[in-house]
Motif scaffolding. Structure first.
Motif, PDB file in Angstrom:
ATOM      1  N   ARG A   9      -8.561  -4.470 -28.054  1.00  4.01           N
ATOM      2  CA  ARG A   9      -9.498  -5.525 -27.630  1.00  4.01           C
ATOM      3  C   ARG A   9     -10.106  -5.231 -26.279  1.00  4.01           C
ATOM      4  NH1 ARG A   9      -7.290  -6.477 -22.961  1.00  4.01           N
ATOM      5  NH2 ARG A   9      -5.369  -7.646 -22.788  1.00  4.01           N
ATOM      6  N   ALA A  11     -11.457  -7.645 -23.125  1.00 13.51           N
ATOM      7  CA  ALA A  11     -11.268  -9.057 -22.770  1.00 13.51           C
ATOM      8  C   ALA A  11     -11.948  -9.392 -21.442  1.00 13.51           C
ATOM      9  CB  ALA A  11      -9.772  -9.359 -22.709  1.00 13.51           C
ATOM     10  N   PRO A  12     -13.285  -9.462 -21.426  1.00 10.77           N
ATOM     11  CA  PRO A  12     -13.973  -9.721 -20.157  1.00 10.77           C
ATOM     12  C   PRO A  12     -13.831 -11.176 -19.698  1.00 10.77           C
ATOM     13  CG  PRO A  12     -15.564  -9.670 -21.951  1.00 10.77           C
ATOM     14  CD  PRO A  12     -14.221  -9.313 -22.552  1.00 10.77           C
ATOM     15  N   SER A  13     -13.848 -11.348 -18.382  1.00 12.34           N
ATOM     16  CA  SER A  13     -13.916 -12.702 -17.818  1.00 12.34           C
ATOM     17  C   SER A  13     -15.390 -12.989 -17.530  1.00 12.34           C
ATOM     18  CB  SER A  13     -13.122 -12.776 -16.511  1.00 12.34           C
ATOM     19  OG  SER A  13     -11.794 -12.398 -16.731  1.00 12.34           O
ATOM     20  N   GLU A  45     -12.474 -14.270 -21.809  1.00  8.22           N
ATOM     21  CA  GLU A  45     -11.412 -14.894 -21.010  1.00  8.22           C
ATOM     22  C   GLU A  45     -12.049 -15.920 -20.067  1.00  8.22           C
ATOM     23  OE1 GLU A  45      -8.381 -12.005 -19.859  1.00  8.22           O
ATOM     24  OE2 GLU A  45      -7.816 -12.164 -21.965  1.00  8.22           O
ATOM     25  N   TYR A 191      -3.868 -16.660 -16.123  1.00  8.69           N
ATOM     26  CA  TYR A 191      -4.243 -15.476 -16.893  1.00  8.69           C
ATOM     27  C   TYR A 191      -3.033 -14.870 -17.621  1.00  8.69           C
ATOM     28  CZ  TYR A 191      -4.608 -10.394 -17.316  1.00  8.69           C
ATOM     29  OH  TYR A 191      -4.516  -9.100 -17.767  1.00  8.69           O
ATOM     30  N   VAL A 195      -3.197 -14.362 -21.629  1.00  9.60           N
ATOM     31  CA  VAL A 195      -3.373 -13.006 -22.160  1.00  9.60           C
ATOM     32  C   VAL A 195      -2.202 -12.624 -23.071  1.00  9.60           C
ATOM     33  CG1 VAL A 195      -2.277 -11.636 -20.312  1.00  9.60           C
ATOM     34  CG2 VAL A 195      -4.256 -10.736 -21.462  1.00  9.60           C
ATOM     35  N   ARG A 209      -7.307  -1.073 -20.671  1.00 10.83           N
ATOM     36  CA  ARG A 209      -8.043  -1.856 -19.665  1.00 10.83           C
ATOM     37  C   ARG A 209      -7.982  -1.138 -18.329  1.00 10.83           C
ATOM     38  NH1 ARG A 209      -3.439  -6.713 -19.610  1.00 10.83           N
ATOM     39  NH2 ARG A 209      -1.798  -5.405 -18.749  1.00 10.83           N
ATOM     40  N   LEU A 213      -5.113  -3.891 -13.492  1.00 11.52           N
ATOM     41  CA  LEU A 213      -4.190  -4.790 -14.197  1.00 11.52           C
ATOM     42  C   LEU A 213      -2.827  -4.150 -14.458  1.00 11.52           C
ATOM     43  CD1 LEU A 213      -6.913  -6.360 -16.450  1.00 11.52           C
ATOM     44  CD2 LEU A 213      -5.578  -7.550 -14.706  1.00 11.52           C
TER      45      LEU A 213
HETATM   46  N1  GLU Z   1     -10.118 -10.761 -18.259  1.00  9.22           N
HETATM   47  C1  GLU Z   1      -9.531  -9.704 -17.478  1.00  9.22           C
HETATM   48  C2  GLU Z   1     -10.584  -9.105 -16.565  1.00  9.22           C
HETATM   49  O1  GLU Z   1     -11.764  -9.195 -16.856  1.00  9.22           O
HETATM   50  C3  GLU Z   1      -8.980  -8.582 -18.326  1.00  9.22           C
HETATM   51  C4  GLU Z   1      -7.753  -8.990 -19.038  1.00  9.22           C
HETATM   52  C5  GLU Z   1      -7.073  -7.882 -19.827  1.00  9.22           C
HETATM   53  O2  GLU Z   1      -7.724  -6.944 -20.278  1.00  9.22           O
HETATM   54  O3  GLU Z   1      -5.872  -8.022 -19.991  1.00  9.22           O
HETATM   55  O4  GLU Z   1     -10.220  -8.548 -15.565  1.00  9.22           O
END
Ligand code: GLU
Length: 306
Positions: A9, A11-13, A45, A191, A195, A209, A213
């Motif tokens: 996946r 998962a953009p904020s 997200e 978060y 997540v 990612r 993170l």
């Molecule tokens: N939403 C997070 C971000 O944009 C990424 C979360 C993830 O990939 O676990 O930094």
């Protein structure tokens, strides 16, 4: 090796338009899914109400499409999944893994300065572990294992994992993190909880990612263990820095991508990932994608084995 069960996946904020740093994460997660014959999903997200910018999510989805990234399932929106986070927190309350906390940020910072005479990351000192001491509950925290370096079965606070790009990792949750927040004082889901619940509920097998993170991963693995869900494999790609050496982000002034010129930006993103394309200037998105998938496979073959 192709894997039927692979689910990845991006998962953009939606705190602003897609920029080059997030393009690198999108490309890496997409390439890994495609290189493994797997599914690639998009999850918005948008859980952090105050930071979410109206229209940014739609803008990100349109930009992804312009760059040739098409998700295999309809996008999920965290703001529509809060019932799942509530149910997970209720399970953690029932199992005694979480407790209400009445401390303010300032109280935690003060206690830290007294205890350690240092002011790096705020490590929660555990004040409310045994009760609220008459203070109103503000947040819910997850208990991390106590540090027990001499334990015969290994230190339970030490979380180890293999990152497919960065190699072996470890973090001591007791000394480096402390009990962490799952439901914030302002009523927002953290978060870390969202997540972990979503990756498990969407049966994500491979998380790819940005390396910013990496520091959250041990927390997520511990939370997965508390919830009794499977831990995916992790791969963290190098983050993109600006000229000042700061991580490229909306806060550090990253520019929105130009969706009308996807090829150049994708070539730059591939270069950032160290992908050696055989034909340096593919003229269509399809040609570039095919080249990049092969280059990704070759790149991964050079990385440390588990
Ligand atoms: N939403 C997070 C971000 O944009 C990424 C979360 C993830 O990939 O676990 O930094």
């Amino acid at each position: 090796m192709p894997s039927q069960g692979y689910r990845g996946r991006f998962a953009p904020s939606p705190t602003g338009p897609l920029h080059f740093g997030s393009l690198v994460s999108a490309l890496a997660s997409w390439l890994d899914a495609r290189a493994n014959g797997g599914a690639w999903l998009v999850r918005m997200e948008d859980i952090d109400g105050p930071r979410t910018v109206p229209g940014a999510a739609e803008d990100i989805l349109a930009t992804l499409a312009a760059f040739g990234f098409h998700a295999d399932e309809p996008p999920q929106w965290q703001s529509r999944r809060t019932g799942l986070y509530r149910a997970a927190l209720d399970r953690l309350i029932a199992s005694g893994h979480v407790y209400p906390c009445g401390c303010t940020r300032k109280e935690i910072a003060d206690s830290q300065l007294r205890a350690h005479q240092r002011n790096t990351t705020l490590i929660y000192p555990g004040t409310c572990r045994d009760g609220l001491h008459g203070k109103p509950a503000r947040a819910w925290r997850l208990r991390v294992p106590d540090d027990a370096p001499a334990s015969a079965h290994g230190n339970p606070a030490l979380i180890r994992f293999h990152d497919r790009w960065q190699g072996p990792q470890q973090q001591n949750l007791a000394t480096e993190v402390g009990d962490f927040v799952l439901l914030r004082a302002d009523g927002q889901w953290a978060y870390q909880l969202a997540v972990v619940v979503d990756d498990a509920e969407q049966h994500i097998t491979h998380v790819v990612r940005g390396a910013d993170l990496l520091d959250s991963t041990a927390r997520q693995i511990w939370l997965q263990q508390c919830l009794g869900v499977t831990t995916p494999t992790y791969l963290h790609v190098p983050v993109v820095m600006n000229a000042e050496g700061e991580k490229l982000s909306k806060q550090t002034g990253a520019q929105a991508l130009d969706a009308s010129r996807p090829l150049e930006a994708l070539m730059d993103a591939a270069r950032h990932l160290g992908l050696a394309l055989r034909h340096p200037a593919p003229s269509t998105l399809e040609a570039l994608q095919a080249e990049a998938i092969d280059a990704w496979k070759r790149r991964l073959a050079q990385l440390p084995a588990a």
